[in-house]
Design a protein around this motif. Sequence first.
Motif, PDB file in Angstrom:
ATOM      1  N   UNK A 766       0.858  -1.179   0.043  1.00  0.00           N
ATOM      2  CA  UNK A 766       0.056  -0.053  -0.103  1.00  0.00           C
ATOM      3  C   UNK A 766       0.950   1.241   0.003  1.00  0.00           C
ATOM      4  N   UNK A 767       0.435   2.188  -0.577  1.00  0.00           N
ATOM      5  CA  UNK A 767       1.031   3.575  -0.804  1.00  0.00           C
ATOM      6  C   UNK A 767       0.232   4.649  -0.541  1.00  0.00           C
ATOM      7  N   UNK A 768       0.447   5.612   0.422  1.00  0.00           N
ATOM      8  CA  UNK A 768      -0.509   6.420   0.988  1.00  0.00           C
ATOM      9  C   UNK A 768      -0.026   7.865   0.368  1.00  0.00           C
ATOM     10  N   UNK A 769      -1.163   8.859   0.074  1.00  0.00           N
ATOM     11  CA  UNK A 769      -0.822  10.166  -0.552  1.00  0.00           C
ATOM     12  C   UNK A 769      -1.752  10.862   0.362  1.00  0.00           C
ATOM     13  N   UNK A 770      -1.188  12.236   0.246  1.00  0.00           N
ATOM     14  CA  UNK A 770      -1.989  13.360   0.955  1.00  0.00           C
ATOM     15  C   UNK A 770      -3.512  13.543   0.386  1.00  0.00           C
ATOM     16  N   UNK A 771      -3.406  13.472  -1.112  1.00  0.00           N
ATOM     17  CA  UNK A 771      -4.831  13.899  -1.723  1.00  0.00           C
ATOM     18  C   UNK A 771      -5.842  13.073  -1.317  1.00  0.00           C
ATOM     19  N   UNK A 772      -7.121  13.609  -1.128  1.00  0.00           N
ATOM     20  CA  UNK A 772      -8.199  12.780  -0.802  1.00  0.00           C
ATOM     21  C   UNK A 772      -8.926  12.328  -2.185  1.00  0.00           C
ATOM     22  N   UNK A 773      -9.874  11.402  -2.218  1.00  0.00           N
ATOM     23  CA  UNK A 773     -10.714  11.111  -3.322  1.00  0.00           C
ATOM     24  C   UNK A 773     -11.248  12.039  -4.151  1.00  0.00           C
ATOM     25  N   UNK A 774     -11.797  13.010  -3.642  1.00  0.00           N
ATOM     26  CA  UNK A 774     -12.348  14.070  -4.571  1.00  0.00           C
ATOM     27  C   UNK A 774     -11.133  14.554  -5.106  1.00  0.00           C
ATOM     28  N   UNK A 775     -10.060  14.858  -4.807  1.00  0.00           N
ATOM     29  CA  UNK A 775      -9.000  15.289  -5.568  1.00  0.00           C
ATOM     30  C   UNK A 775      -8.440  14.421  -6.625  1.00  0.00           C
ATOM     31  N   UNK A 776      -8.416  13.027  -6.302  1.00  0.00           N
ATOM     32  CA  UNK A 776      -8.221  12.109  -7.375  1.00  0.00           C
ATOM     33  C   UNK A 776      -9.034  11.900  -8.467  1.00  0.00           C
ATOM     34  N   UNK A 777     -10.339  11.985  -8.159  1.00  0.00           N
ATOM     35  CA  UNK A 777     -11.334  11.647  -9.259  1.00  0.00           C
ATOM     36  C   UNK A 777     -11.974  13.116 -10.359  1.00  0.00           C
ATOM     37  N   UNK A 778     -11.688  14.266  -9.588  1.00  0.00           N
ATOM     38  CA  UNK A 778     -11.893  15.328 -10.225  1.00  0.00           C
ATOM     39  C   UNK A 778     -13.399  15.545 -10.544  1.00  0.00           C
ATOM     40  N   UNK A 779     -13.752  16.544 -11.532  1.00  0.00           N
ATOM     41  CA  UNK A 779     -14.897  17.099 -11.794  1.00  0.00           C
ATOM     42  C   UNK A 779     -15.277  16.560 -13.433  1.00  0.00           C
ATOM     43  N   UNK A 780     -16.509  16.493 -13.871  1.00  0.00           N
ATOM     44  CA  UNK A 780     -16.864  16.096 -15.239  1.00  0.00           C
ATOM     45  C   UNK A 780     -15.984  17.154 -16.053  1.00  0.00           C
ATOM     46  N   UNK A 781     -16.159  16.873 -17.533  1.00  0.00           N
ATOM     47  CA  UNK A 781     -15.383  17.819 -18.420  1.00  0.00           C
ATOM     48  C   UNK A 781     -16.381  19.101 -18.433  1.00  0.00           C
ATOM     49  N   UNK A 782     -15.399  20.248 -18.474  1.00  0.00           N
ATOM     50  CA  UNK A 782     -16.190  21.354 -18.554  1.00  0.00           C
ATOM     51  C   UNK A 782     -16.882  21.538 -20.030  1.00  0.00           C
ATOM     52  N   UNK A 783     -18.085  22.436 -20.009  1.00  0.00           N
ATOM     53  CA  UNK A 783     -18.768  22.534 -21.526  1.00  0.00           C
ATOM     54  C   UNK A 783     -17.720  23.014 -22.599  1.00  0.00           C
ATOM     55  N   UNK A 784     -17.939  22.488 -23.749  1.00  0.00           N
ATOM     56  CA  UNK A 784     -17.193  22.872 -24.747  1.00  0.00           C
ATOM     57  C   UNK A 784     -16.834  24.361 -24.882  1.00  0.00           C
ATOM     58  N   UNK A 785     -15.507  24.733 -24.919  1.00  0.00           N
ATOM     59  CA  UNK A 785     -15.233  26.173 -25.107  1.00  0.00           C
ATOM     60  C   UNK A 785     -14.741  26.674 -23.649  1.00  0.00           C
TER      61      UNK A 785
END
Length: 887
Positions: A766-785
């Motif tokens: 196992x390897x631990x990182x500071x970042x939480x799951x929300x930072x790992x997965x991110x957000x949906x892609x922004x609208x075009x443009x």
Amino acid sequence: MTQFLDISSRLRRGLRDRVDPAGQIKLVVDLDTDQGARQVSVDLALAGPGQMVALAPGAVRQRVPADGSGDHRAGELPYVEFHDPGLPWALSFGTAPTLGLICLPEGEGVTLQAGAMPNAILSVSGLGHLLPHPSLFALMAHVQGAGPGAVSRILCPQELRPHVSYLAALVPLTAAGRDAGLGLAPPEGMTGDGGAAWDPGDAQITLPALDWWRFSTGSGRSVQDILRDLRPHGLRAGVQTLPLDDASADLLGLPRGTRLPRATLLTDAPRTFPELDALVPALTPKSPDGAPRLPLPSYGGLHAEARDAGEGFAPGRDPVWFRQLNRTPSLRIMAGHGAELVRRHQDEMVGFVRRAAGQIADANMLLGRAFAGLRVGAQLHAQLSRLPDEALLRLAGPAAARTRLADADGGTLAGRVAGSALGATLHPALRRRAGPGGTPGARSRDVSGASLAEAVHLVATATRRADDLAGAAPLGNWFPAVSRSGPYLPDKTRDALRGGPDGKGRGWLAVLSLLRDPGNRTLGSDPGRDAAMAEAVTLARDRSLRPAGPRLRPVAIAPLATALRAALDPAVTVPARLCLRIGGAERLAQSPPPARLLHDPVWPEPILERLFDLDPAALAPGLSDLPPDSVTALALDGAALEAVVAGANHELLRELIWRGLPVARRPSPVRRAFPAPDAQPADPAAAQAFDTAPMAAWSRTGQLGTGWKGRVGTVAILRSDLFRLHPQILLYLCPALWIDGARVPDPNGALSYPVAMGQIGRDMVYVGFREDPAAMTGRPPPPRGAPSRPRSAGLFLVFEEPQGALSFGLGGRNGSPARTPASIAAEGWPSLDWDDFPGPVLERPDLAGLQAGPFAWGRSSADMAGILLQRPVVLALHGTDLLGTTP
């Protein structure tokens, strides 16, 4: 040509490019004579493979693997490098090299006569099928670089098996070269190079080994092989439930068949666990009619300073986390796991605490002595403080070299007074010469009765007398007087006066000894000279009685005495001495120091690993079924972690109290969630970032989990041999970018490296990182443009092979079926492995001319070098693949 390495197929110099297969070259010369123009043709025979008797010493630049190596990867191709970039083609009658590199397993069927002349003799019986045909080496030899730094290289096109000892040999590829290397005369009728030196179908093959060495192979799986097979695996565990048996349901007043959600230390999604008020009667030590009964344990009661978590719980007085822990069945189960951890490792933990308690007992003994020293030292310091400044400084003289001052300048007393009158007075040797009183021999006077001025006078007088006795006092102007008698002095005396024959040294000392000797008659009789020397003697004696006093710098006595009194204060000296004797206790530097040290040890074993050994499902559901060569990522549940910590410390504190060990009032020995780093940070707080906060410091108004102050937010778990076989692999998080609706690694993003690492079970890391799951997965892609916000696309978990030495080869075999040429071209040459070849040699006719990227199979040796070159592998897996969620 492979541009990035500047690799070319061959290097042939001079007339070698014009030679025909028979070794002949025709030269035509145009002549212009008085008889007219005409042509003259000459046939020349160039040296060829038949003249290749042996390899010149020092021709080999590098052997890969090195001689005696024991861990060469089976899928990697051995090679040999030469200083001369044209050596493989130096005696060739064509474009193919005359040298090849072969590797054979040592044992039955392979013998090497190392002492044969002119070369070692390699004999191969029944193993010719392991050898490539000599013609294949036309694609295995190439030149790298240009100019003075260019080298030539020959690859071995054979597959090596794991864990086998091999013999590597550089051999001729032509029959003529073979016979020349064996010391045999060429057979009659042989022309050109005589053909190939061997055929793989031959039952018996004998070859000269122009150069040879031995090595062994290790594992057959390289970094490329493992990363090629590594796959993301989202557990997608969901909320696990616990069935209640009928007795438990009746005890809690719940319908039979009720299933409660289960807490785990690692989770793939945020979870909430409701409290169950039906647990209140079971936690109360008295029945409704007031009769005593055995209740369920209220975990953490001693640390919370509360009676129980049932009817005895007082809102506003008792901690919120205490009620939440004991009234939530899922968290109580995690606390029970913590208690079971202590019961399984009870003797080991108690022994650890006992050993640490022994050190605390020794420290408390020193503290007792320190307090006695403080009381006695305070009385002595009061008496010393009443002495006059001069008397105090003279009293400190014998210890001046190790007495430190407490003013802004610091330093020792001896260093501050060096070169001054006070320094001369405090010097132990000069104090003995001056005597204890005001005058030499006056031993009855008190030391403090003499003033500093008297002491300096005594020291100066003793110094002058010592110089006079040694003959080293300054003698004024006697030297010019004696020098005027130079013409009358013998040569030896004149040399002595000048300092010896070489003009160096202190010759005047020798002359002075002659002058002071009344019986000396070696100088003869001369009135003028004798008068001059008598004058010199008089001057010398007069000056020796009145030498100049020592040049002593002034020093202020009052500030020194003030700094000395402050430095001798036991409130300063005793805590400093304690810090030297007892390490790791910062409170000892306080004044006054603590009366007693309390014992609060930290059990060094990480909870994460011990919990998996106890119950893998409590760590994460389905983790034991993680497939080989897979990686997943999970979030750490702070509430579940603190529940385990509370249960473990509850059980351990009861045991420590029972055994009467000297511990603190509310210790938390079990608090380490992850292994501490090998190199401890300079900041003690940073070193404790892998621990939960001590239970006594948990917020009394906060929910369970708020005390977890660790730096680990996401834990990646691998079931793979990657780190065991290749510990040099790099692992980090890289930000992602949205480009055309797809996530790609950001080449300019800030990287994040692991903060914790360990092993669970036999084959999982196992390897631990500071970042939480929300930072790992991110957000949906922004609208075009629309612009992409920083780090909005999540993070990639990146495995990177460090750049090492140049290597060539293919991926190892893993039992996959051979791919078609079209499939290989679609996936690219880096995907090529030995599973794509039916035999142990790099031969596959249907790949001839296959183009993938800039290289084509079999087009040239430069193309083959580009195909076979092992480039550092980088594998990037996005957080959505690892966590099993797609936002």
